[in-house]
Design a protein around this motif. Structure first.
Motif, PDB file in Angstrom:
ATOM      1  N   ASP A 264       4.319  -8.753  50.497  1.00  0.00           N
ATOM      2  CA  ASP A 264       3.300  -9.610  51.119  1.00  0.00           C
ATOM      3  C   ASP A 264       2.336  -8.810  51.986  1.00  0.00           C
ATOM      4  O   ASP A 264       1.343  -9.374  52.465  1.00  0.00           O
ATOM      5  N   PHE A 265       2.626  -7.535  52.198  1.00  0.00           N
ATOM      6  CA  PHE A 265       1.845  -6.719  53.119  1.00  0.00           C
ATOM      7  C   PHE A 265       1.270  -5.500  52.408  1.00  0.00           C
ATOM      8  O   PHE A 265       1.907  -4.920  51.514  1.00  0.00           O
ATOM      9  N   HIS A 266       0.078  -5.102  52.819  1.00  0.00           N
ATOM     10  CA  HIS A 266      -0.518  -3.867  52.302  1.00  0.00           C
ATOM     11  C   HIS A 266       0.425  -2.699  52.560  1.00  0.00           C
ATOM     12  O   HIS A 266       0.959  -2.527  53.663  1.00  0.00           O
ATOM     13  N   GLY A 267       0.645  -1.893  51.526  1.00  0.00           N
ATOM     14  CA  GLY A 267       1.514  -0.729  51.653  1.00  0.00           C
ATOM     15  C   GLY A 267       2.970  -1.067  51.875  1.00  0.00           C
ATOM     16  O   GLY A 267       3.743  -0.227  52.356  1.00  0.00           O
ATOM     17  N   ASN A 268       3.380  -2.302  51.546  1.00  0.00           N
ATOM     18  CA  ASN A 268       4.760  -2.749  51.791  1.00  0.00           C
ATOM     19  C   ASN A 268       5.172  -2.542  53.253  1.00  0.00           C
ATOM     20  O   ASN A 268       6.312  -2.193  53.562  1.00  0.00           O
ATOM     21  N   LYS A 269       4.240  -2.764  54.157  1.00  0.00           N
ATOM     22  CA  LYS A 269       4.460  -2.534  55.581  1.00  0.00           C
ATOM     23  C   LYS A 269       5.596  -3.397  56.111  1.00  0.00           C
ATOM     24  O   LYS A 269       5.721  -4.572  55.754  1.00  0.00           O
ATOM     25  N   ILE A 343      -9.038  -5.159  50.240  1.00  0.00           N
ATOM     26  CA  ILE A 343      -8.961  -4.734  51.635  1.00  0.00           C
ATOM     27  C   ILE A 343     -10.348  -4.925  52.254  1.00  0.00           C
ATOM     28  O   ILE A 343     -11.333  -4.336  51.798  1.00  0.00           O
ATOM     29  N   ILE A 344     -10.388  -5.777  53.251  1.00  0.00           N
ATOM     30  CA  ILE A 344     -11.615  -6.026  54.001  1.00  0.00           C
ATOM     31  C   ILE A 344     -11.731  -4.978  55.095  1.00  0.00           C
ATOM     32  O   ILE A 344     -10.748  -4.639  55.748  1.00  0.00           O
ATOM     33  N   ALA A 381      -6.393 -10.798  50.539  1.00  0.00           N
ATOM     34  CA  ALA A 381      -6.902  -9.538  51.101  1.00  0.00           C
ATOM     35  C   ALA A 381      -6.250  -9.249  52.443  1.00  0.00           C
ATOM     36  O   ALA A 381      -5.964 -10.165  53.227  1.00  0.00           O
ATOM     37  N   SER A 382      -6.036  -7.959  52.702  1.00  0.00           N
ATOM     38  CA  SER A 382      -5.654  -7.481  54.022  1.00  0.00           C
ATOM     39  C   SER A 382      -6.930  -7.090  54.769  1.00  0.00           C
ATOM     40  O   SER A 382      -8.003  -6.989  54.166  1.00  0.00           O
ATOM     41  N   SER A 391      -3.737   3.722  59.785  1.00  0.00           N
ATOM     42  CA  SER A 391      -2.920   2.701  60.448  1.00  0.00           C
ATOM     43  C   SER A 391      -3.748   1.645  61.171  1.00  0.00           C
ATOM     44  O   SER A 391      -3.185   0.704  61.743  1.00  0.00           O
ATOM     45  N   ASP A 392      -5.079   1.789  61.147  1.00  0.00           N
ATOM     46  CA  ASP A 392      -5.941   0.842  61.866  1.00  0.00           C
ATOM     47  C   ASP A 392      -6.120  -0.412  61.014  1.00  0.00           C
ATOM     48  O   ASP A 392      -7.143  -0.597  60.343  1.00  0.00           O
ATOM     49  N   MET A 393      -5.125  -1.284  61.051  1.00  0.00           N
ATOM     50  CA  MET A 393      -5.148  -2.528  60.278  1.00  0.00           C
ATOM     51  C   MET A 393      -5.059  -3.709  61.246  1.00  0.00           C
ATOM     52  O   MET A 393      -4.121  -3.819  62.030  1.00  0.00           O
TER      53      MET A 393
END
Length: 465
Positions: A264-269, A343-344, A381-382, A391-393
């Protein structure tokens, strides 16, 4: 028209967590021309503040305390938001302010808070802050024997006794770095001299457990009553903050927790934990529950004990007073397709949405305010920041937007006034700090001013003529 409807996720749909939003804010967000004018006029991210909602929440807290006929002193924990308008509203309402630095205390007085309504918390206060407290009559929570000795010396040099509480460490959180265990209280009491005017006790308690805070309050109140025999001015009990905010509905929060997975998260964060975004109580109702608690073996509620013994209740809510009192707007600067999601890139950084910097995520769904609404066509989109850091998400989670975001669209993060706006704000990359704008919601037409020019005494009133 912009579609602001939020619905709970159905089985198979992307993970979502719709936010609970005050109807006045929903009405504001539908005024897209007003929102876009503010956003474009100031550039970069902007924080919209709602002092009227803050004022209403103060009244709700006071209603809870007045209904129980208590002697009390409510203080706004300024660390939760740096905005001037909330301090102005606190002063106008006659409540106090909890500060931890010279700068916060000075700002409180500059915005109208009475010096004797300022409480000072935090460990190992600076010499300058202790001297200012003695000179102005702040109420200091002393955290250790060492600090007491230093505070007493400074107060004697100033020539005025320092008003003080002694901060205790509750047994349930004995590993906390704040306060002193009740069993060691004599180490503090034996050091008292004419430099310190002891007025009561306080405690620091992390978390949002109503039974735990009520139990700590009972225990500390009983100890306070014993101290009165030798210290007749000991009549104040400070139970701190730790009152919750409920950002979403219970069913949505439980569904989120049940369904959440790395994909559910960008990069499987993954994160170490989350704020509990649903709570069965908001701040005022949690306070009511604490006051009405009868611990095991007790015949009186906490409120009854305080009332009968004449103890003055002090409390320091921050996040809970700021519930629904602000939102944060970013503009979409670009969108990158990555196959099954996008990705926005927003026009700011995650320093302006502080939860990311605690190895967590601010989970309530951001809203898309498109420049050109289109027929619904969900787009996951993330949301990343504009910096050069991977890491600036702002939002690692893949949000299902009702249409593909476009450059110039606006993203609205709801309910960000409590700790999210400025706890970690930074001019990284030379970017200016986001502007704070106080918005009037109650008039037929929305009004606004810069936070630093807000005047609570005249807000919403036409004094011309």
């Amino acid at each position: 028209m912009v579609n602001l409807a939020q619905s709970s996720p159905a089985e198979g749909e992307p993970l979502s967590l719709p936010a609970q939003i005050d109807p006045r804010i929903t009405r504001l967000l539908r005024e897209t021309g007003f929102i876009r004018a503010l956003k474009s006029g100031f550039g970069g991210p902007v924080h919209l503040l709602f002092p009227e909602i803050f004022r209403d929440t103060i009244s709700r807290f006071e209603d809870v305390l007045d209904q129980r006929a208590l002697h009390y002193h409510l203080m706004f924990a300024k660390k939760a938001n740096k905005a001037e308008s909330f301090v102005q509203e606190s002063a106008l309402a006659g409540i106090g302010l909890d500060a931890a630095t010279v700068e916060e205390a000075a700002n409180a007085m500059a915005n109208g808070i009475r010096p004797d309504h300022i409480g000072i918390s935090g460990p190992a206060k600076s010499d300058i802050l202790l001297a200012l407290a003695a000179q102005q009559g702040f109420l200091i929570a002393l955290d250790s024997p060492d600090e007491l000795d230093r505070a007493s010396f400074i107060a004697r040099r100033v020539g005025r006794p320092l008003r003080a509480l002694i901060r205790l460490t509750p047994e349930s959180q004995e590993k906390s770095r704040f306060g002193i265990a009740a069993a060691r209280l004599s180490l503090m009491l034996d050091r008292l001299d004419d430099g310190i005017q002891l007025e009561g006790l306080s405690f620091h308690l992390s978390g949002y457990s109503i039974p735990e805070r009520a139990e700590a309050a009972f225990t500390t109140a009983r100890l306070l009553l014993k101290l009165r025999q030798d210290f007749p001015n000991c009549r104040k009990l400070d139970i701190g903050g730790g009152l919750p905010v409920s950002y979403c509905r219970e069913t949505d929060w439980q569904t989120f927790l049940d369904r959440e997975q790395p994909g559910d998260f960008h990069g499987n964060k993954r994160f170490s934990g989350y704020y509990p975004y649903h709570q069965p109580h908001d701040g005022p109702s949690a306070l009511a529950a604490i006051l009405d608690t009868k611990p095991s073996g007790q015949t009186h509620s906490l409120a009854a004990l305080l009332k009968e013994t004449g103890i003055e209740l002090l409390l320091e809510p921050g996040r809970a007073l700021l519930d629904q009192a602000g939102i944060t707007l970013f503009s979409v600067q670009g969108v990158k397709d990555r196959g099954d999601y996008g990705i926005i890139t927003a026009d700011g950084t995650s320093f302006s949405l502080s939860e990311q910097w605690f190895d967590s995520e601010f989970l309530p769904d951001p809203l898309l305010l498109p420049a050109r609404p289109e027929a619904p066509s969900p787009y996951p989109a993330s949301i990343g920041g504009v910096s050069c850091l991977d890491s600036d998400m702002l939002t690692w989670r893949k949000i299902s937007f009702p249409q593909k975001p476009r450059r110039g669209d606006i993203l609205c993060y709801p309910n960000t006034a409590g700790y999210q706006m400025d706890s970690n704000e930074s001019e990284f990359h030379g970017l200016p700090l986001p502007r704070k704008i106080a918005v009037g919601l109650n008039a037929p037409d929305f009004t606004w001013c810069l936070d630093e020019t807000y005047c609570a005494a005249t807000a919403g009133i036409d004094i011309q003529g």
